[in-house]
Design a protein around this motif. Structure first.
Motif, PDB file in Angstrom:
ATOM      1  N   SER A   1      -1.583   8.850  -5.110  1.00  0.00           N
ATOM      2  CA  SER A   1      -2.795   9.642  -4.862  1.00  0.00           C
ATOM      3  C   SER A   1      -3.906   8.792  -4.257  1.00  0.00           C
ATOM      4  CB  SER A   1      -3.337  10.211  -6.181  1.00  0.00           C
ATOM      5  OG  SER A   1      -2.293  10.667  -7.011  1.00  0.00           O
ATOM      6  N   VAL A   2      -4.573   9.380  -3.290  1.00  0.00           N
ATOM      7  CA  VAL A   2      -5.748   8.739  -2.690  1.00  0.00           C
ATOM      8  C   VAL A   2      -6.867   9.785  -2.658  1.00  0.00           C
ATOM      9  CG1 VAL A   2      -6.686   7.629  -0.619  1.00  0.00           C
ATOM     10  CG2 VAL A   2      -4.287   7.245  -1.258  1.00  0.00           C
ATOM     11  N   LEU A   3      -8.084   9.385  -3.004  1.00  0.00           N
ATOM     12  CA  LEU A   3      -9.225  10.310  -2.951  1.00  0.00           C
ATOM     13  C   LEU A   3      -9.294  10.937  -1.568  1.00  0.00           C
ATOM     14  CD1 LEU A   3     -12.498   8.826  -4.507  1.00  0.00           C
ATOM     15  CD2 LEU A   3     -11.142  10.779  -5.302  1.00  0.00           C
TER      16      LEU A   3
ATOM     17  N   GLN B   1      -8.670   9.008   2.340  1.00  0.00           N
ATOM     18  CA  GLN B   1      -7.312   9.045   2.901  1.00  0.00           C
ATOM     19  C   GLN B   1      -7.315   8.592   4.350  1.00  0.00           C
ATOM     20  OE1 GLN B   1      -5.663  12.957   2.091  1.00  0.00           O
ATOM     21  NE2 GLN B   1      -5.846  12.673  -0.112  1.00  0.00           N
ATOM     22  N   GLY B   2      -6.145   8.132   4.796  1.00  0.00           N
ATOM     23  CA  GLY B   2      -5.998   7.714   6.192  1.00  0.00           C
ATOM     24  C   GLY B   2      -6.591   6.353   6.505  1.00  0.00           C
ATOM     25  N   GLN B   3      -6.843   5.567   5.457  1.00  0.00           N
ATOM     26  CA  GLN B   3      -7.413   4.222   5.668  1.00  0.00           C
ATOM     27  C   GLN B   3      -6.494   3.129   5.149  1.00  0.00           C
ATOM     28  OE1 GLN B   3     -11.408   4.143   3.927  1.00  0.00           O
ATOM     29  NE2 GLN B   3     -11.678   6.295   4.486  1.00  0.00           N
ATOM     30  N   GLY B   4      -5.262   3.504   4.875  1.00  0.00           N
ATOM     31  CA  GLY B   4      -4.301   2.489   4.430  1.00  0.00           C
ATOM     32  C   GLY B   4      -4.228   2.303   2.921  1.00  0.00           C
ATOM     33  N   LEU B   5      -5.025   3.059   2.153  1.00  0.00           N
ATOM     34  CA  LEU B   5      -5.036   2.845   0.695  1.00  0.00           C
ATOM     35  C   LEU B   5      -3.752   3.341   0.044  1.00  0.00           C
ATOM     36  CD1 LEU B   5      -8.745   3.837   0.167  1.00  0.00           C
ATOM     37  CD2 LEU B   5      -7.763   1.578  -0.350  1.00  0.00           C
ATOM     38  N   GLY B   6      -3.196   4.449   0.566  1.00  0.00           N
ATOM     39  CA  GLY B   6      -1.918   4.938   0.038  1.00  0.00           C
ATOM     40  C   GLY B   6      -0.829   3.896   0.248  1.00  0.00           C
ATOM     41  N   THR B   7      -0.805   3.324   1.430  1.00  0.00           N
ATOM     42  CA  THR B   7       0.165   2.270   1.733  1.00  0.00           C
ATOM     43  C   THR B   7      -0.027   1.089   0.778  1.00  0.00           C
ATOM     44  OG1 THR B   7       0.166   2.917   4.055  1.00  0.00           O
ATOM     45  CG2 THR B   7       0.959   0.696   3.549  1.00  0.00           C
ATOM     46  N   LEU B   8      -1.273   0.743   0.527  1.00  0.00           N
ATOM     47  CA  LEU B   8      -1.585  -0.406  -0.330  1.00  0.00           C
ATOM     48  C   LEU B   8      -1.048  -0.215  -1.757  1.00  0.00           C
ATOM     49  CD1 LEU B   8      -3.252  -2.948   0.398  1.00  0.00           C
ATOM     50  CD2 LEU B   8      -5.230  -1.836  -0.650  1.00  0.00           C
TER      51      LEU B   8
ATOM     52  N   GLN C   1       9.531   6.581   4.470  1.00  0.00           N
ATOM     53  CA  GLN C   1      10.565   5.753   5.095  1.00  0.00           C
ATOM     54  C   GLN C   1       9.993   4.418   5.596  1.00  0.00           C
ATOM     55  OE1 GLN C   1      12.313   8.296   7.988  1.00  0.00           O
ATOM     56  NE2 GLN C   1      10.733   7.997   9.547  1.00  0.00           N
ATOM     57  N   ARG C   2       8.695   4.351   5.800  1.00  0.00           N
ATOM     58  CA  ARG C   2       8.105   3.079   6.252  1.00  0.00           C
ATOM     59  C   ARG C   2       8.242   1.971   5.208  1.00  0.00           C
ATOM     60  NH1 ARG C   2       2.864   4.737   8.200  1.00  0.00           N
ATOM     61  NH2 ARG C   2       3.947   6.708   8.305  1.00  0.00           N
ATOM     62  N   PHE C   3       8.422   2.361   3.945  1.00  0.00           N
ATOM     63  CA  PHE C   3       8.595   1.358   2.889  1.00  0.00           C
ATOM     64  C   PHE C   3      10.076   1.005   2.683  1.00  0.00           C
ATOM     65  CE2 PHE C   3       4.894   4.005   1.934  1.00  0.00           C
ATOM     66  CZ  PHE C   3       3.888   3.045   1.924  1.00  0.00           C
TER      67      PHE C   3
HETATM   68  C1  LIG Z   1      -0.018  10.880   0.876  1.00  0.00           C
HETATM   69  C2  LIG Z   1      -1.150   9.885   0.575  1.00  0.00           C
HETATM   70  C3  LIG Z   1      -0.847   9.157  -0.744  1.00  0.00           C
HETATM   71  C4  LIG Z   1      -1.202   8.863   1.712  1.00  0.00           C
HETATM   72  O1  LIG Z   1      -2.256   7.963   1.476  1.00  0.00           O
HETATM   73  P1  LIG Z   1      -3.242   7.529   2.670  1.00  0.00           P
HETATM   74  O2  LIG Z   1      -4.132   6.456   2.168  1.00  0.00           O
HETATM   75  O3  LIG Z   1      -3.884   8.762   3.217  1.00  0.00           O
HETATM   76  O4  LIG Z   1      -2.178   6.973   3.717  1.00  0.00           O
HETATM   77  P2  LIG Z   1      -2.305   5.684   4.630  1.00  0.00           P
HETATM   78  O5  LIG Z   1      -3.691   5.613   5.210  1.00  0.00           O
HETATM   79  O6  LIG Z   1      -1.816   4.508   3.910  1.00  0.00           O
HETATM   80  O7  LIG Z   1      -1.315   6.153   5.773  1.00  0.00           O
HETATM   81  C5  LIG Z   1      -0.138   5.519   6.068  1.00  0.00           C
HETATM   82  C6  LIG Z   1       0.584   6.354   7.073  1.00  0.00           C
HETATM   83  O8  LIG Z   1       1.122   7.521   6.448  1.00  0.00           O
HETATM   84  C7  LIG Z   1       0.757   8.668   7.186  1.00  0.00           C
HETATM   85  N1  LIG Z   1       0.549   9.728   6.208  1.00  0.00           N
HETATM   86  C8  LIG Z   1      -0.479   9.873   5.380  1.00  0.00           C
HETATM   87  N2  LIG Z   1      -0.293  10.958   4.601  1.00  0.00           N
HETATM   88  C9  LIG Z   1       0.898  11.489   4.951  1.00  0.00           C
HETATM   89  C10 LIG Z   1       1.646  12.608   4.526  1.00  0.00           C
HETATM   90  N3  LIG Z   1       1.212  13.434   3.562  1.00  0.00           N
HETATM   91  N4  LIG Z   1       2.814  12.828   5.132  1.00  0.00           N
HETATM   92  C11 LIG Z   1       3.284  12.034   6.088  1.00  0.00           C
HETATM   93  N5  LIG Z   1       2.621  10.946   6.540  1.00  0.00           N
HETATM   94  C12 LIG Z   1       1.437  10.692   5.978  1.00  0.00           C
HETATM   95  C13 LIG Z   1      -0.511   8.284   7.912  1.00  0.00           C
HETATM   96  O9  LIG Z   1      -0.667   9.070   9.078  1.00  0.00           O
HETATM   97  C14 LIG Z   1      -0.245   6.835   8.250  1.00  0.00           C
HETATM   98  O10 LIG Z   1       0.578   6.766   9.391  1.00  0.00           O
HETATM   99  P3  LIG Z   1       0.408   5.601  10.487  1.00  0.00           P
HETATM  100  O11 LIG Z   1       0.523   4.303   9.740  1.00  0.00           O
HETATM  101  O12 LIG Z   1       1.544   5.847  11.407  1.00  0.00           O
HETATM  102  O13 LIG Z   1      -0.924   5.836  11.064  1.00  0.00           O
HETATM  103  C15 LIG Z   1      -2.536  10.579   0.473  1.00  0.00           C
HETATM  104  O14 LIG Z   1      -2.822  11.207   1.702  1.00  0.00           O
HETATM  105  C16 LIG Z   1      -2.664  11.579  -0.648  1.00  0.00           C
HETATM  106  O15 LIG Z   1      -3.112  11.247  -1.735  1.00  0.00           O
HETATM  107  N6  LIG Z   1      -2.307  12.850  -0.389  1.00  0.00           N
HETATM  108  C17 LIG Z   1      -2.431  13.916  -1.366  1.00  0.00           C
HETATM  109  C18 LIG Z   1      -1.449  13.725  -2.509  1.00  0.00           C
HETATM  110  C19 LIG Z   1      -0.018  13.571  -2.020  1.00  0.00           C
HETATM  111  O16 LIG Z   1       0.482  14.389  -1.265  1.00  0.00           O
HETATM  112  N7  LIG Z   1       0.631  12.484  -2.496  1.00  0.00           N
HETATM  113  C20 LIG Z   1       2.003  12.163  -2.166  1.00  0.00           C
HETATM  114  C21 LIG Z   1       2.908  12.929  -3.034  1.00  0.00           C
HETATM  115  S1  LIG Z   1       4.523  12.294  -3.065  1.00  0.00           S
END
Ligand SMILES: CC(C)(COP(=O)(O)OP(=O)(O)OC[C@H]1O[C@@H](n2cnc3c(N)ncnc32)[C@H](O)[C@@H]1OP(=O)(O)O)[C@@H](O)C(=O)NCCC(=O)NCCS
Length: 171
Positions: free
Chosen positions: A81-83, A87-94, A121-123
């Motif tokens: 989860s990311v606030l 979102q979209g700033q790399g925190l989910g990846t982190l 799949q990127r991981f």
């Molecule tokens: C999904 C989530 C965790 C990603 O975190 P984030 O910080 O927004 O993602 P990042 O900035 O690290 O993005 C990494 C990449 O993933 C992609 N991405 C982000 N959210 C995505 C999603 N829901 N589906 C597919 N790709 C996604 C981004 O475009 C980015 O791609 P790039 O590197 O090619 O530009 C976040 O958007 C979130 O909390 N979403 C709501 C809850 C959720 O759906 N959680 C996942 C459940 S399994």
């Protein structure tokens, strides 16, 4: 300000619940984290903070083999989860990578995830069915994925999420 990644502290509990609720737009996943914690099943719970505010979270819990109920080094990454505003700033990846790294350091065999293949799949997560690993809750196709964490082979078989997932699966 650079984010700081660390394991959750007891004082993060409320902030994690609010963050997960905001990320998913509902209470279900946030309550799941609480149930896992209460059951002592949060194997790893990682937060990212910016200016000491919790902005991202990922956690891991053990899966059990359906055949004998035993634990075989198979774990589940959920939820991530990311606030919304962050979102979209790399925190989910982190936080995802941090959870993976911590599980690798614990000598876990593999980590499963149920989510968007394009994100996971990127991981290195691959379709679990291609490895002969399944989850009893259903056939989720390529959305149910697995990542090998070490040199031990991914165990074949059908596994189940921790009992704390039951309300989510029933709902
Ligand atoms: C999904 C989530 C965790 C990603 O975190 P984030 O910080 O927004 O993602 P990042 O900035 O690290 O993005 C990494 C990449 O993933 C992609 N991405 C982000 N959210 C995505 C999603 N829901 N589906 C597919 N790709 C996604 C981004 O475009 C980015 O791609 P790039 O590197 O090619 O530009 C976040 O958007 C979130 O909390 N979403 C709501 C809850 C959720 O759906 N959680 C996942 C459940 S399994």
């Amino acid at each position: 300000m650079e984010p700081v990644v660390r394991l959750e502290a007891a004082s993060d509990r409320k902030a994690i619940h609010a963050l997960v609720t905001a990320a998913f737009g509902q209470l279900d996943e946030a309550d799941l984290v609480e149930r896992l914690r209460d059951a002592g099943a949060l194997t790893v719970s990682v937060v990212a903070t910016v200016s000491e505010a919790v902005v991202a979270h990922a956690c891991v819990s053990p899966m059990a083999a359906c055949e004998d109920g035993g634990l075989a080094g198979v774990f589940a990454l959920a939820p991530v989860s990311v606030l919304p505003d962050a979102q979209g700033q790399g925190l989910g990846t982190l936080v995802t990578q941090a959870a993976i790294d911590r599980m690798r350091a614990r000598d876990a065999i593999c980590l499963t995830v149920l989510g968007d293949p394009a994100y996971y799949q990127r991981f290195g997560f691959e379709p679990a069915s291609a490895h002969g690993l399944h989850v009893d809750a259903g056939d989720f196709g390529d959305a149910f994925r697995v990542l090998a964490l070490g040199t031990t082979g991914i165990p074949l078989g059908t596994y189940r999420w921790h009992a704390a997932f039951a309300p989510l699966l029933e709902g």
